[in-house]
Design a protein around this motif. Structure first.
Motif, PDB file in Angstrom:
ATOM      1  N   UNK A   1       0.822  -1.201   0.000  1.00 42.06           N
ATOM      2  CA  UNK A   1       0.000   0.000   0.000  1.00 42.06           C
ATOM      3  C   UNK A   1       0.861   1.259   0.000  1.00 42.06           C
ATOM      4  N   UNK A   2       0.323   2.286  -0.668  1.00 44.86           N
ATOM      5  CA  UNK A   2       0.895   3.624  -0.620  1.00 44.86           C
ATOM      6  C   UNK A   2      -0.047   4.511   0.175  1.00 44.86           C
ATOM      7  N   UNK A   3       0.510   5.231   1.142  1.00 47.37           N
ATOM      8  CA  UNK A   3      -0.268   6.141   1.985  1.00 47.37           C
ATOM      9  C   UNK A   3       0.175   7.568   1.687  1.00 47.37           C
ATOM     10  N   UNK A   4      -0.794   8.465   1.466  1.00 49.84           N
ATOM     11  CA  UNK A   4      -0.507   9.847   1.080  1.00 49.84           C
ATOM     12  C   UNK A   4      -1.178  10.797   2.065  1.00 49.84           C
ATOM     13  N   UNK A   5      -0.369  11.616   2.750  1.00 51.89           N
ATOM     14  CA  UNK A   5      -0.900  12.634   3.659  1.00 51.89           C
ATOM     15  C   UNK A   5      -1.293  13.855   2.840  1.00 51.89           C
ATOM     16  N   UNK A   6      -2.563  14.250   2.941  1.00 50.34           N
ATOM     17  CA  UNK A   6      -3.102  15.304   2.074  1.00 50.34           C
ATOM     18  C   UNK A   6      -3.694  16.453   2.874  1.00 50.34           C
ATOM     19  N   UNK A   7      -3.586  17.652   2.285  1.00 49.60           N
ATOM     20  CA  UNK A   7      -4.276  18.829   2.816  1.00 49.60           C
ATOM     21  C   UNK A   7      -5.039  19.487   1.671  1.00 49.60           C
ATOM     22  N   UNK A   8      -5.972  20.360   2.021  1.00 47.80           N
ATOM     23  CA  UNK A   8      -6.773  21.023   0.998  1.00 47.80           C
ATOM     24  C   UNK A   8      -8.166  20.460   0.907  1.00 47.80           C
ATOM     25  N   UNK A   9      -8.756  20.518  -0.288  1.00 49.34           N
ATOM     26  CA  UNK A   9     -10.153  20.100  -0.463  1.00 49.34           C
ATOM     27  C   UNK A   9     -10.380  18.630  -0.138  1.00 49.34           C
ATOM     28  N   UNK A  10      -9.440  17.786  -0.469  1.00 48.26           N
ATOM     29  CA  UNK A  10      -9.573  16.348  -0.187  1.00 48.26           C
ATOM     30  C   UNK A  10      -8.591  15.946   0.903  1.00 48.26           C
ATOM     31  N   UNK A  11      -8.575  16.725   1.979  1.00 46.09           N
ATOM     32  CA  UNK A  11      -7.644  16.480   3.082  1.00 46.09           C
ATOM     33  C   UNK A  11      -7.896  15.125   3.724  1.00 46.09           C
TER      34      UNK A  11
ATOM     35  N   UNK B   1       0.566  16.480   7.088  1.00 41.64           N
ATOM     36  CA  UNK B   1       1.821  16.772   6.401  1.00 41.64           C
ATOM     37  C   UNK B   1       2.891  15.697   6.570  1.00 41.64           C
ATOM     38  N   UNK B   2       2.620  14.637   7.319  1.00 39.62           N
ATOM     39  CA  UNK B   2       3.590  13.557   7.485  1.00 39.62           C
ATOM     40  C   UNK B   2       2.832  12.257   7.731  1.00 39.62           C
ATOM     41  N   UNK B   3       3.491  11.130   7.428  1.00 39.96           N
ATOM     42  CA  UNK B   3       2.844   9.830   7.591  1.00 39.96           C
ATOM     43  C   UNK B   3       3.908   8.757   7.775  1.00 39.96           C
ATOM     44  N   UNK B   4       3.601   7.752   8.614  1.00 37.16           N
ATOM     45  CA  UNK B   4       4.520   6.639   8.828  1.00 37.16           C
ATOM     46  C   UNK B   4       3.715   5.377   9.123  1.00 37.16           C
ATOM     47  N   UNK B   5       4.242   4.231   8.670  1.00 29.22           N
ATOM     48  CA  UNK B   5       3.651   2.920   8.951  1.00 29.22           C
ATOM     49  C   UNK B   5       4.529   2.223   9.976  1.00 29.22           C
ATOM     50  N   UNK B   6       3.909   1.582  10.983  1.00 32.92           N
ATOM     51  CA  UNK B   6       4.723   0.880  11.978  1.00 32.92           C
ATOM     52  C   UNK B   6       5.385  -0.330  11.330  1.00 32.92           C
ATOM     53  N   UNK B   7       6.397  -0.900  11.994  1.00 33.25           N
ATOM     54  CA  UNK B   7       7.204  -1.933  11.346  1.00 33.25           C
ATOM     55  C   UNK B   7       6.504  -3.276  11.237  1.00 33.25           C
TER      56      UNK B   7
END
Length: 372
Positions: free
Chosen positions: A233-243, A271-277
């Motif tokens: 999986x790809x995780x994307x931290x977003x802000x704005x209209x589709x925050x 503004x930041x994102x992390x997945x645990x190990x």
């Protein structure tokens, strides 16, 4: 589709800024002391813009304990930091240059390459391939990625064949982050309102070729990216209209497919994102309200908010990291106290985190990197 430019960039430095590593008395640039932390614990390295320094903390005792010589003073303002998978070197970028430091006993840093820069470029983000052979930088100019081969003995960088990649005419990216997939097959860049570009990557040759572009929703900025250890999986931290937190499955050739329910709600300006190990939980740093949103990763990538989420964190969140032992999440913030928080997992509630240690030094952290 944009062609990959096969250009070779020689590393020539007409002006080299000296680095001051205040790790003790003696020579201005002490000799490399072998590399490789033997501290028996994870070390977190923090790049600090306000104090132009790198701070280092050991975590083995369940608290943030300053490494000997920390903070290490720099002669430039850092913007990005990365640790090699073998825990032998730390790269710090900023002010148009990249420097390298060897990691010694207890996580102590020593200037390598005789204190000279090993690369140049106005870097906003960088990452290292899982095999430790390649370093990638994302430039602030909004147009290029640069690739370097790593000398694993000295830490010196050499521009790779076809080292310069551009995003092409008509693209107006706002460069945010670059990540190499844990399986080593892809390099993905987040470009703010311009979305993401996925590159296929051959770690044997260093060759990279564009495979897909992902547009950000209208009036939305893609600020940070993370992948789970399985590159599922790809995780994307977003802000704005589709925050919120965008989630995509990573298919054959790096093809991205949106997960139903995405984006998942966070508490604002992520503004930041992390997945645990363990690839069980994902955490999002919310700059707007100084919180961390936490989720369980379910079947097919669907997310469920964790109990107690969002969790209180530092003001103006800048970066998240996870330690390799699976015990802690690290959160940096440059808007006041604490600058760096260390969070443990609540044994009674799966995935829930709570603060166990923090620093309040007001150094202005902008990026963090943890040993592997």
């Amino acid at each position: 589709m944009v062609s990959v430019l096969r250009l070779r960039r020689a590393l020539r430095f007409f002006v080299v800024l000296p680095i001051v590593l205040l790790a003790g008395c003696g020579d201005f640039f002490p000799p490399i002391n072998g590399g490789g932390s033997s501290s028996g614990s994870d070390i977190v390295y923090v790049a600090n813009a306000s104090s132009t320094s790198v701070t280092a903390y050991a975590m083995s005792t369940g608290a943030l304990v300053a490494v000997s010589g920390s903070p290490y003073t720099l002669s430039f303002t850092p913007t990005a930091i990365a640790v090699t998978p073998a825990n032998t070197f730390v790269y710090v970028a900023g002010s148009g240059v990249v420097y390298v430091y060897s990691i010694g006993t207890g996580g102590v840093l020593t200037a390598a390459n005789n204190g000279a820069a090993v690369a140049n470029g106005n870097v906003v983000s960088m990452d290292i391939s899982p095999d430790g052979k390649w370093l990638f930088t994302l430039d602030a100019d909004g147009t290029t990625i640069e690739e370097y081969s790593i000398n694993t003995s000295t830490g010196i960088l050499t521009a790779a064949s076809g080292a310069l990649y551009t995003f092409g005419a008509g693209t107006t990216p706002v460069p945010k982050a670059i990540k190499v997939a844990p399986n080593g097959n892809y390099v993905i860049v987040a470009l703010g309102t311009a979305g993401e570009i996925v590159y296929g990557f051959n770690t044997s040759t260093g060759a990279m070729s564009e495979s897909q572009r992902l547009s950000a929703p209208g009036s939305t900025s893609d600020n940070a990216i993370a992948m789970d250890k399985n590159t599922a999986y790809l995780f994307i931290a977003r802000s704005g209209n589709s925050a919120g937190l965008g989630v995509y499955t990573i298919g054959t050739g790096g093809a991205l497919t949106i997960v139903s329910g995405s984006p998942f709600a966070t508490s604002g300006q992520s503004t930041s994102v992390v997945v645990d190990n363990t690839a069980t939980y994902v955490y999002v740093g919310n700059q707007g309200d100084g919180t961390i949103s936490g989720f369980t990763i379910g079947t097919g990538g669907a997310l469920t908010a964790l109990s107690g989420s969002p969790y209180s964190a530092g003001k103006t969140m800048t970066a998240l990291a996870a330690d390799s032992t699976g015990k802690y999440i690290l959160a940096a913030a440059n808007g006041g106290s604490p600058d760096l928080g260390m969070y443990a997992f609540d044994s009674s509630t799966a995935g829930r985190i709570y603060t166990v240690s923090s620093t309040t030094t007001a150094y202005g952290p902008v990026a963090v990197a943890v040993t592997h």
